[in-house]
Design a protein around this motif. Structure first.
Motif, PDB file in Angstrom:
ATOM      1  N   PHE B 327       0.781  -1.164   0.202  1.00 38.32           N
ATOM      2  CA  PHE B 327       0.119   0.045  -0.008  1.00 38.32           C
ATOM      3  C   PHE B 327       0.857   1.218  -0.025  1.00 38.32           C
ATOM      4  O   PHE B 327       0.446   2.459  -0.315  1.00 38.32           O
ATOM      5  CB  PHE B 327      -1.053  -0.019   1.339  1.00 38.32           C
ATOM      6  CG  PHE B 327      -1.981  -0.957   1.149  1.00 38.32           C
ATOM      7  CD1 PHE B 327      -3.291  -0.504   0.556  1.00 38.32           C
ATOM      8  CD2 PHE B 327      -2.018  -2.218   1.443  1.00 38.32           C
ATOM      9  CE1 PHE B 327      -4.280  -1.422   0.392  1.00 38.32           C
ATOM     10  CE2 PHE B 327      -2.968  -3.036   1.558  1.00 38.32           C
ATOM     11  CZ  PHE B 327      -4.197  -2.660   0.954  1.00 38.32           C
ATOM     12  N   THR B 332      -1.757   2.420   5.725  1.00 35.79           N
ATOM     13  CA  THR B 332      -1.859   1.310   4.792  1.00 35.79           C
ATOM     14  C   THR B 332      -3.385   0.797   4.920  1.00 35.79           C
ATOM     15  O   THR B 332      -4.029   1.190   5.896  1.00 35.79           O
ATOM     16  CB  THR B 332      -0.909   0.174   5.236  1.00 35.79           C
ATOM     17  OG1 THR B 332      -1.283  -0.306   6.657  1.00 35.79           O
ATOM     18  CG2 THR B 332       0.410   0.508   5.083  1.00 35.79           C
ATOM     19  N   THR B 337      -5.477   3.995   2.116  1.00 39.51           N
ATOM     20  CA  THR B 337      -5.547   4.477   0.458  1.00 39.51           C
ATOM     21  C   THR B 337      -6.081   5.837   0.550  1.00 39.51           C
ATOM     22  O   THR B 337      -5.854   6.632  -0.068  1.00 39.51           O
ATOM     23  CB  THR B 337      -6.582   3.559  -0.200  1.00 39.51           C
ATOM     24  OG1 THR B 337      -6.182   1.968   0.247  1.00 39.51           O
ATOM     25  CG2 THR B 337      -6.556   3.517  -1.615  1.00 39.51           C
ATOM     26  N   THR B 340      -3.614   8.417   1.970  1.00 36.58           N
ATOM     27  CA  THR B 340      -2.531   8.792   1.266  1.00 36.58           C
ATOM     28  C   THR B 340      -3.117   9.583   0.209  1.00 36.58           C
ATOM     29  O   THR B 340      -2.248  10.364  -0.602  1.00 36.58           O
ATOM     30  CB  THR B 340      -1.862   7.252   0.516  1.00 36.58           C
ATOM     31  OG1 THR B 340      -1.691   6.566   1.652  1.00 36.58           O
ATOM     32  CG2 THR B 340      -0.807   7.461  -0.273  1.00 36.58           C
ATOM     33  N   ALA B 341      -4.203   9.319  -0.562  1.00 39.60           N
ATOM     34  CA  ALA B 341      -4.773  10.146  -1.719  1.00 39.60           C
ATOM     35  C   ALA B 341      -4.695  11.618  -1.252  1.00 39.60           C
ATOM     36  O   ALA B 341      -4.703  12.401  -2.018  1.00 39.60           O
ATOM     37  CB  ALA B 341      -5.945   9.729  -1.970  1.00 39.60           C
ATOM     38  N   SER B 348      -1.056   9.438  -5.889  1.00 40.11           N
ATOM     39  CA  SER B 348      -0.091   8.366  -5.429  1.00 40.11           C
ATOM     40  C   SER B 348      -0.933   6.990  -4.955  1.00 40.11           C
ATOM     41  O   SER B 348      -0.818   6.055  -4.632  1.00 40.11           O
ATOM     42  CB  SER B 348       0.328   8.697  -3.884  1.00 40.11           C
ATOM     43  OG  SER B 348       0.904   9.960  -4.014  1.00 40.11           O
ATOM     44  N   SER B 349      -2.341   7.311  -5.099  1.00 40.84           N
ATOM     45  CA  SER B 349      -3.314   6.319  -4.596  1.00 40.84           C
ATOM     46  C   SER B 349      -3.955   5.759  -6.031  1.00 40.84           C
ATOM     47  O   SER B 349      -4.675   4.604  -5.875  1.00 40.84           O
ATOM     48  CB  SER B 349      -4.383   6.669  -3.875  1.00 40.84           C
ATOM     49  OG  SER B 349      -5.292   7.644  -4.779  1.00 40.84           O
ATOM     50  N   ILE B 352      -2.984   1.494  -5.723  1.00 37.05           N
ATOM     51  CA  ILE B 352      -3.305   1.153  -4.364  1.00 37.05           C
ATOM     52  C   ILE B 352      -5.005   1.057  -4.400  1.00 37.05           C
ATOM     53  O   ILE B 352      -5.650   0.128  -3.753  1.00 37.05           O
ATOM     54  CB  ILE B 352      -2.758   1.563  -3.226  1.00 37.05           C
ATOM     55  CG1 ILE B 352      -2.769   3.067  -3.036  1.00 37.05           C
ATOM     56  CG2 ILE B 352      -1.316   1.370  -3.188  1.00 37.05           C
ATOM     57  CD1 ILE B 352      -2.367   3.668  -1.720  1.00 37.05           C
ATOM     58  N   GLN B 353      -5.578   2.099  -4.914  1.00 38.39           N
ATOM     59  CA  GLN B 353      -6.815   2.140  -4.796  1.00 38.39           C
ATOM     60  C   GLN B 353      -7.822   0.887  -5.480  1.00 38.39           C
ATOM     61  O   GLN B 353      -8.756   0.436  -4.849  1.00 38.39           O
ATOM     62  CB  GLN B 353      -7.813   3.350  -5.357  1.00 38.39           C
ATOM     63  CG  GLN B 353      -7.454   3.751  -6.690  1.00 38.39           C
ATOM     64  CD  GLN B 353      -7.897   3.014  -7.744  1.00 38.39           C
ATOM     65  OE1 GLN B 353      -9.198   2.673  -7.235  1.00 38.39           O
ATOM     66  NE2 GLN B 353      -7.527   3.010  -8.843  1.00 38.39           N
ATOM     67  N   ILE B 376     -13.071   5.118  -1.367  1.00 43.97           N
ATOM     68  CA  ILE B 376     -12.283   4.583  -2.122  1.00 43.97           C
ATOM     69  C   ILE B 376     -12.797   4.746  -3.699  1.00 43.97           C
ATOM     70  O   ILE B 376     -12.368   4.991  -4.502  1.00 43.97           O
ATOM     71  CB  ILE B 376     -11.844   3.201  -2.087  1.00 43.97           C
ATOM     72  CG1 ILE B 376     -11.039   3.170  -0.593  1.00 43.97           C
ATOM     73  CG2 ILE B 376     -11.047   2.625  -3.131  1.00 43.97           C
ATOM     74  CD1 ILE B 376     -10.547   1.793  -0.014  1.00 43.97           C
ATOM     75  N   ILE B 379     -12.412   8.137  -4.802  1.00 47.02           N
ATOM     76  CA  ILE B 379     -11.149   8.311  -5.545  1.00 47.02           C
ATOM     77  C   ILE B 379     -10.934   7.868  -6.830  1.00 47.02           C
ATOM     78  O   ILE B 379     -10.547   8.481  -7.680  1.00 47.02           O
ATOM     79  CB  ILE B 379     -10.153   7.555  -4.587  1.00 47.02           C
ATOM     80  CG1 ILE B 379      -9.966   8.003  -3.141  1.00 47.02           C
ATOM     81  CG2 ILE B 379      -8.583   7.657  -5.121  1.00 47.02           C
ATOM     82  CD1 ILE B 379      -8.966   7.230  -2.286  1.00 47.02           C
TER      83      ILE B 379
END
Ligand code: SF4
Ligand code: SF4
Lengths: 182, 713
Positions: B327, B332, B337, B340-341, B348-349, B352-353, B376, B379
């Motif tokens: 992640f 994490t 996710t 981090t976004a 950056s996500s 991982i999204q 998510i 995102i």
């Protein structure tokens, strides 16, 4: 409520004792220190932070103990086997002790030695945290400590291990006769 | 998807230590968490937390000001900034002014977020992490893989190697001994340190207090021994009143580590005296780093309700498979996710999204009541809006929406793949579905879609009507499920209507962030399904479709501002019902009767994510099957995702495959010869898996089983 407190505290590996009088409690502590070989050698000291219990106690009895100090600094506390302090409240539903720890001595004796003996007025056991809120005004209590069992970690392979940075034993001594805030 | 990312997944899945440790932990966690919450009304508790934290997020500027005023009145210096660089500079300045050489730290995600350690070390300051897990990570030169258990990915052997190197003495992997070593090593550092840096779990505006929870007791030492204490606090930690700590402290330890309370809770509300009588030099840094922006975002403000318990990681079927490092470096799992976004940047996500399979397990346990999968999705939506949909996907959606073309393409592919077809499965599919055949056989595409089969079904003319929504899988792969449903409803005196113009429910588009496509699907379906205005129900036997009809059409319109469509979407939602709930109701009303006295033997049931967690309909199918005469043998983790997740299995086949393997094992362990479920997607995944495995366990939709068990009159 006391029974619930005791069950919960023992559930997190604290040792709980109850005495009616201060004298009995004092005898227990003196015997305890003896058992733990408290003496005037590094790593075997005992340190006792100022508290109402001590003020009311028979000074003669404690002044006889070799290696027991009331005058506390970090070096001494770090070399102590036993640290003793009085706490102000307890929460029954989680087996938690609560202490106004604004005085640094109380923190030194309850964090650095490997055993912490916590004196608790039996009447100071409250049902839960919500009922404790009204007992304290954080604005004039700089440092409040809640203590639930000994120091623990599970950071290596999730295996529970007692005694990382704080004490590996928490010995709670409830005293009925000891007047508390409550 | 970046090559590097794919490789990190691969590495994680093949790391036996990691998957073993995480797997064992997540199993134990579920049991222990439930025990810790015994006697507590979790729904009420988390509603309170969500309300209190939601209030704080909505008033964050005001609370910062109140906090600053009250903390300063008690002698703390409060520094507030939006900029992570300013946080680092401030700490460095305080360190320099006081000639600080060594720092001890207790766990703080906020300082991880701004990469404080390397910054201070470059300035020649020695920084020591003191949380055991963090210290291990520091010695290993790694980043934490879990918010609460940073070193969960390392074995005791690896830890003993690290410690041996550190103290220059060969240690065994005896855990209590390793912990002792840590105690001794770190004790010296505590006693010597010039400055302590901590985070905080809660900051109370009303009293200017910070609250820190730990188990090891390191935060007590960090905040007591050095003469200077700096607490770095993300402003999402603020709450309005002192009493707000109660619900948070009730949930945090229970959710994080299944404890009633952590060993230590420290509340600092101002300066206290040091040993020689001077007052503690206390600084509190209120760090923003896009949190204010987050708090004013209509959707993401919900993430401010997070209390960082990490239970969303612990229950996540993906996290337990790949661990934290896939992640990223700081936060994490599902919530990671999202964070981090924001705290890093949306981009950056990007990779991982895609890890989230949208199973909803985390949403059920989140004490902050955050719709993690929903956020998510948002995102995804925003990424697609910014960057557009990749060409390949675009062409897939175009095909999916032309039903007959889609069917003939699938069919053509399945016929072309004929040499490889065995029984009901195709081994290889060309086109974009190729990846899907990894570890799982795909259903052969039916020669006739359900829409054509339906025209041939002779139904009696009945007074009550229900509209049937088939969805892609029943229409194209499993028309027999559709036939079974018509048969059942007819017996209950309901005539089934199949509107020709119904199309894909839009879930694939939506789950890929293509909301415009999903909205078009929604519009077309609403029109088609509401045309038969006298129908009592719109019935669907695919939970993903049911959720689309029942919830997501509305949400899709709302997120892209097409609110004029919402009333019609609500009209459809009101009529929508899933297969088992309806049939259970018809049985209860005496309109359907199951044959009596049947002894059909053992069966086990797999809960489809959407049916259980969104539609909350986990009981009706069980009751129906039991009533029909099956003996229900529950499997371990019956409500854990099967790994299908629509196109997820296409994009991340390795993860999907590993989750499936686990599911198959759990099914087999029940000893039942038959497993039922209410979702054709799960049937496709699990039936395909059993086939590849050469197992003869039958995999059926509840509808197929119930159709055979009804009395004729
Ligand atoms: S919805 Fe499922 S896959 Fe997604 S983050 Fe939550 S638990 Fe993990
Ligand atoms: S999102 Fe919810 S479950 Fe995850 S860490 Fe935050 S509060 Fe805990």
């Amino acid at each position: 409520m006391y029974d619930q407190f005791r069950t919960k505290a023992e559930g997190v590996s604290a040792e709980v004792h109850r005495f009616q009088t201060q004298t009995e409690a004092m005898d227990f502590i003196l015997e305890f220190m003896k058992q733990e070989n408290v003496s005037d050698t590094p790593n075997q000291y005992a340190v006792w932070a100022q508290c109402p219990f001590l003020e009311q106690a028979d000074k003669g009895k404690v002044s006889d103990v070799n290696g027991l100090y009331f005058d506390i600094n970090r070096e001494r506390a770090n070399q102590a086997r036993v640290g003793i302090s009085q706490v102000d409240w307890a929460l029954a539903d989680t087996g938690t002790l609560v202490q106004d720890a604004s005085a640094i001595d109380k923190r030194l004796v309850s964090t650095l030695p490997s055993i912490h003996i916590a004196l608790l007025p039996s009447s100071a056991v409250l049902p839960d945290m919500a009922s404790w809120l009204s007992c304290v005004n954080p604005k004039n209590t700089g440092y409040i400590s809640m203590i639930t069992g000994p120091s623990r970690t599970a950071d290596i392979e999730r295996v529970l291990t007692i005694g990382v940075h704080g004490p590996e034993r928490l010995v709670i001594v409830c005293v009925d006769e000891l007047g508390g805030d409550n | 998807m970046q090559q590097e990312f794919k490789q990190s997944i691969d590495k994680a899945i093949h790391n036996k230590n990691l998957t073993g440790a995480l797997g064992k932990f997540s199993e134990a966690y579920k049991v222990n968490r439930a025990k810790a919450y015994e006697g507590i009304d979790f729904e009420a508790l988390r509603s309170t937390i969500a309300e209190r934290k939601g209030y704080a997020a909505a008033h964050v500027d005001e609370l910062c000001a109140t906090f600053k005023k009250n903390a300063e009145a008690n002698g703390a210096k409060v520094f507030q900034t939006k900029d992570p660089a300013a946080v680092r500079d401030y700490i460095l300045q305080v360190a320099k002014e006081n000639n600080v050489k060594t720092v001890v730290k207790s766990k703080s995600m906020a300082t991880e977020e701004i990469h404080l350690n390397p910054f201070l070390e470059k300035e020649g300051i020695d920084v020591g992490e003191t949380d055991l897990g963090e210290w291990i990570i520091q010695l290993a030169g790694q980043t934490p893989s879990h918010m609460v258990m940073p070193a969960i990915h390392l074995t005791k052997e690896e830890v003993s190697d690290l410690f041996s190197k550190e103290i220059d003495e060969r240690l065994t992997s005896d855990i209590p001994r390793l912990v002792k070593v840590a105690r001794e090593q770190l004790r010296e550092k505590f006693l010597q340190a010039d400055m302590g840096i901590s985070g905080a779990n809660i900051a109370v505006a009303e009293t200017g207090s910070i609250v820190i929870v730990t188990n090891e007791g390191n935060a007590r030492l960090v905040t007591s021994l050095p003469k200077i204490h700096i607490a770095v606090v993300g402003i999402e930690k603020l709450v309005e009143s002192f009493s707000d700590i109660v619900p948070i402290l009730r949930a945090l330890p229970r959710s994080a580590t299944a404890q009633l309370l952590t060993s230590y809770v420290t509340m600092i509300s101002g300066q206290t005296p040091n040993e020689e009588g001077s007052m503690k030099n206390l600084h509190i840094v209120l760090m923003d780093n896009r949190r204010t922006e987050m708090a004013s975002d209509p959707v993401f403000k919900e993430a401010m309700q997070c209390i960082r318990c990490a239970s969303c990681l612990n229950v996540c079927p993906i996290f337990r498979l790949v661990g934290g490092h896939v992640f990223g470096k700081v936060y994490t799992g599902g919530i990671g996710t999202i964070l981090t976004a924001w705290y890093d940047e949306m981009k950056s996500s990007e990779d991982i999204q895609g890890l989230c399979i949208q199973c909803g397990a985390c949403k059920d346990v989140c004490p902050g009541k955050i719709d993690i999968p929903g956020l998510i999705m948002e995102i995804r939506r925003r990424l697609v809006k910014e960057q557009g949909i990749p060409m390949l996907q675009k062409s897939i959606f175009a095909v999916v929406n032309n039903r007959r073309l889609f069917h003939s393409m699938l069919r053509a592919a399945s016929v072309a793949g004929k040499p490889f077809t065995k029984g009901k499965f195709i081994r290889h599919l060309p086109l974009f579905l190729a990846d899907l055949t990894d570890g799982r056989s795909l259903p052969a595409i039916a020669p006739k879609p359900f829409r054509d089969v339906f025209q041939k079904i002779k139904q009696p003319s009945l007074p009550e009507k229900a509209v049937f929504y088939a969805g892609c899988l029943i229409d194209f792969a499993y028309p027999e499920m559709g036939t079974a449903i018509v048969e059942i409803l007819n017996k209950a005196g309901i005539e089934v209507v199949f509107p020709e113009k119904q199309t894909c429910c839009g879930a694939p588009a939506r789950y890929n962030g293509a909301y415009e496509v999903a909205a078009k699907n929604a519009e077309d379906n609403i029109e088609a399904l509401l045309e038969q205005s006298d129908a009592t129900y719109v019935i669907s036997a695919c939970p993903t479709c049911t959720v689309a009809l029942d919830h997501e059409f509305i949400q899709t319109f709302e997120s892209i501002g097409k609110t004029e469509n919402v009333p019609r979407a609500k009209e459809l939602a009101a009529k929508t019902i899933d297969f088992s709930t309806l049939v259970k109701k018809l049985v209860d009303e005496g309109r359907l009767t199951l044959k009596e006295g049947q002894q059909l033997g053992k069966i086990t049931y797999h809960d489809s994510c959407h049916l259980k967690r969104t539609l909350k309909a986990d009981q009706p199918p069980r009751e129906l099957l039991t009533k029909a005469g099956y003996e229900m043998e529950e499997m371990f983790e019956c409500d854990t995702c099967c790994g299908m997740g629509g196109s997820y299995s296409l994009k991340l086949p390795e993860i999907s495959g590993s989750i499936l393997t686990r599911k198959l094992t759990n099914i087999k362990n029940t000893g039942a010869p038959l497993v039922a479920m209410d979702c054709p997607g799960c049937v496709m995944q699990i039936r395909g898996g059993m086939d590849q495995d050469g197992s003869d366990i039958a995999v059926c939709h509840t509808a197929e089983l119930i159709a055979k068990r009804l009395k004729d009159d």
